[in-house]
Write an enzyme that holds these catalytic residues in place. Structure first.
Site, PDB file in Angstrom:
ATOM      1  N   GLU A 200      36.197  58.753  34.876  1.00  0.00           N
ATOM      2  CA  GLU A 200      36.975  59.926  34.498  1.00  0.00           C
ATOM      3  C   GLU A 200      36.633  61.073  35.448  1.00  0.00           C
ATOM      4  O   GLU A 200      35.607  61.016  36.142  1.00  0.00           O
ATOM      5  CB  GLU A 200      36.677  60.313  33.042  1.00  0.00           C
ATOM      6  CG  GLU A 200      37.131  59.257  32.050  1.00  0.00           C
ATOM      7  CD  GLU A 200      36.898  59.635  30.587  1.00  0.00           C
ATOM      8  OE1 GLU A 200      37.211  58.820  29.719  1.00  0.00           O
ATOM      9  OE2 GLU A 200      36.406  60.751  30.345  1.00  0.00           O
TER      10      GLU A 200
ATOM     11  N   GLY B 236      31.655  60.670  36.781  1.00  0.00           N
ATOM     12  CA  GLY B 236      31.003  59.942  37.864  1.00  0.00           C
ATOM     13  C   GLY B 236      30.447  58.618  37.383  1.00  0.00           C
ATOM     14  O   GLY B 236      31.149  57.807  36.783  1.00  0.00           O
TER      15      GLY B 236
ATOM     16  N   ILE C 164      29.081  51.497  70.433  1.00  0.00           N
ATOM     17  CA  ILE C 164      29.312  50.621  71.582  1.00  0.00           C
ATOM     18  C   ILE C 164      30.652  50.949  72.245  1.00  0.00           C
ATOM     19  O   ILE C 164      30.785  50.911  73.475  1.00  0.00           O
ATOM     20  CB  ILE C 164      29.263  49.135  71.147  1.00  0.00           C
ATOM     21  CG1 ILE C 164      27.812  48.732  70.833  1.00  0.00           C
ATOM     22  CG2 ILE C 164      29.860  48.217  72.208  1.00  0.00           C
ATOM     23  CD1 ILE C 164      27.678  47.359  70.195  1.00  0.00           C
TER      24      ILE C 164
ATOM     25  N   GLU D 164      31.944  50.577  42.695  1.00  0.00           N
ATOM     26  CA  GLU D 164      31.128  49.778  41.783  1.00  0.00           C
ATOM     27  C   GLU D 164      29.684  50.259  41.713  1.00  0.00           C
ATOM     28  O   GLU D 164      28.762  49.493  41.482  1.00  0.00           O
ATOM     29  CB  GLU D 164      31.179  48.292  42.173  1.00  0.00           C
ATOM     30  CG  GLU D 164      32.089  47.480  41.269  1.00  0.00           C
ATOM     31  CD  GLU D 164      33.571  47.763  41.564  1.00  0.00           C
ATOM     32  OE1 GLU D 164      33.918  48.925  41.865  1.00  0.00           O
ATOM     33  OE2 GLU D 164      34.379  46.839  41.466  1.00  0.00           O
TER      34      GLU D 164
END
Length: 401
Positions: A131, A135, A353, A379
């Site tokens: 929500e 968090g 690189i 997740e």
């Protein structure tokens, strides 16, 4: 590149599935991913191709029309898809979390009603815990369901729904105090509701609104949205499992699958970053030779490849632990934590690189550089994973003094 991230002990069927997915990624995803991502365009043709391959039913049991494959097979497929374009793996992930929750916790009627159409890809799943104000603190959920006869009335605002617009079934976690007296622990007074809706944006059913897509730094193409419930009426038979108060545990079980998925995505993105870095290092010349011949670049490539291997091994271990029926929150947390952190580092090394060209949108590494940060959050953040890992370690290594 073929030597990295190999998985021992796969069956012939698993190897055939992975080979098919790998070919699809190389031919149908990689050539168009950057263009679609820059336009933030939903990859409909790619999704249709995955549907034809049967990927939406990969882990759904054969009795419901799926392939009945393991979490390991699913994770390895996700790894391949994320190597092509991470957003596509996100479309698959939320669908499978909902299918897994139905398989593990749904009533027989719910399984019979949803799983065959989910296996065919005709119903696409999304799930919703977060929500705007909470968090990682799931216990602070304020969205609420109130019993009204044979229905529940849901009110509240949810956030960060992957597939929020394109899905037609959303597993929504809300607070439900009915049957749970005041003072009940928050995680024991939450319920998961199976909310059917029309795909799209705006009011997708009475009392349910999906606003437009959230504009994101990366992870484009896939739609990420809010979900607003205002007097949303849901029949009592759409409580997942048929009993209120079990939603937190059902969601956490699904999130364990999701953490293996995020680890797999991190592995896939890191593999692609290594491929881009090692190829560019052999093409780009400075001081009269390919930069791959400079020791500093070789050291960087060695570190990148080692991280790809380590993350892959932990992801495979977490998937196999879950498949065995054992508790895997420790392994899933470790795999998600390591793979997402290593992914960020490998992508940044590949970016370095490329030098100045890595900053150009003409080069694929620029897209990966914007996508990798999402894996640090999805997740559960690194801090949440460390908390889970730490608590589990103290359970396993409890000092008897």
């Amino acid at each position: 590149m073929a030597r990295l991230a190999q998985t021992a002990g796969l069956t012939d069927v698993q190897q055939e599935i992975l080979s098919t997915v790998r070919d699809f990624v190389d031919k149908e995803i990689i050539p168009v991913a950057t263009e679609l991502e820059h336009r933030d365009e939903y990859p409909q043709d790619i999704v249709d191709g995955l549907k034809e391959l049967g990927l939406f039913g990969l882990m759904i049991p054969e009795e419901y029309g799926g392939l009945g494959e393991s979490l390991l097979t699913y994770a390895l497929c996700v790894e391949e898809i994320a190597r092509g374009w991470m957003s596509v793996s996100g479309i698959i992930n939320t669908h499978f979390i909902v299918a897994y929750m139905l398989r593990q916790h749904g009533t027989q009627e719910q399984k019979d009603h949803f799983l065959p159409r989910m296996a065919a890809g005709d119903i696409r799943g999304a799930f919703s815990m977060s929500e705007p104000a909470l968090g990682s603190d799931v216990s602070a959920i304020t969205s609420k369901a109130v019993k009204d006869g044979e229905e529940y009335v849901l009110n509240g605002q949810k956030m960060w729904l992957t597939n929020g617009g394109t899905s037609s079934l959303v597993a929504v976690l809300v607070r439900s105090d009915e049957g749970h007296p005041e003072g009940t622990a928050p995680h024991k007074s939450m319920t998961t509701f199976l909310v059917e809706k029309e795909p799209g944006f705006g009011e997708v059913r009475p009392g349910l609104t999906i606003p437009g897509k959230i504009d994101k730094m990366g992870y484009k193409g896939v739609d990420t949205t809010e979900l607003i419930m205002d007097g949303l009426r849901i029949p009592a038979d759409r409580v997942l499992g048929g009993v209120t108060g079990r939603g937190f545990y059902q969601m956490m079980d699904g999130v364990e699958v999701g953490r293996v998925n995020v680890a797999a995505r991190g592995c896939g993105v890191a593999q692609r970053a290594f491929e881009l870095g090692v190829r560019y290092a052999q093409q780009r010349h400075t001081f009269g030779k390919a930069i791959a011949q400079h020791q500093a670049i070789q050291f960087k490539l060695a570190e990148m490849a080692t991280k790809v291997e380590a993350a892959h091994a932990m992801m495979v271990n977490a998937a196999r632990k879950k498949d065995s029926g054992e508790r895997n929150d420790l392994e899933a947390g470790m795999a998600k934590y390591l793979a997402s952190e290593y992914c960020k580092e490998v992508v940044e090394d590949a970016f370095r690189i490329h030098g100045g060209y890595g900053f150009s949108k003409e080069y694929e590494i620029e897209r990966l550089y914007r996508e990798a940060p999402m894996l640090l959050i999805g997740e559960g953040t690194a801090e949440i994973q460390k908390m889970i890992i730490g608590r589990r370690l103290l359970e396993e290594y409890r000092f008897q003094g």
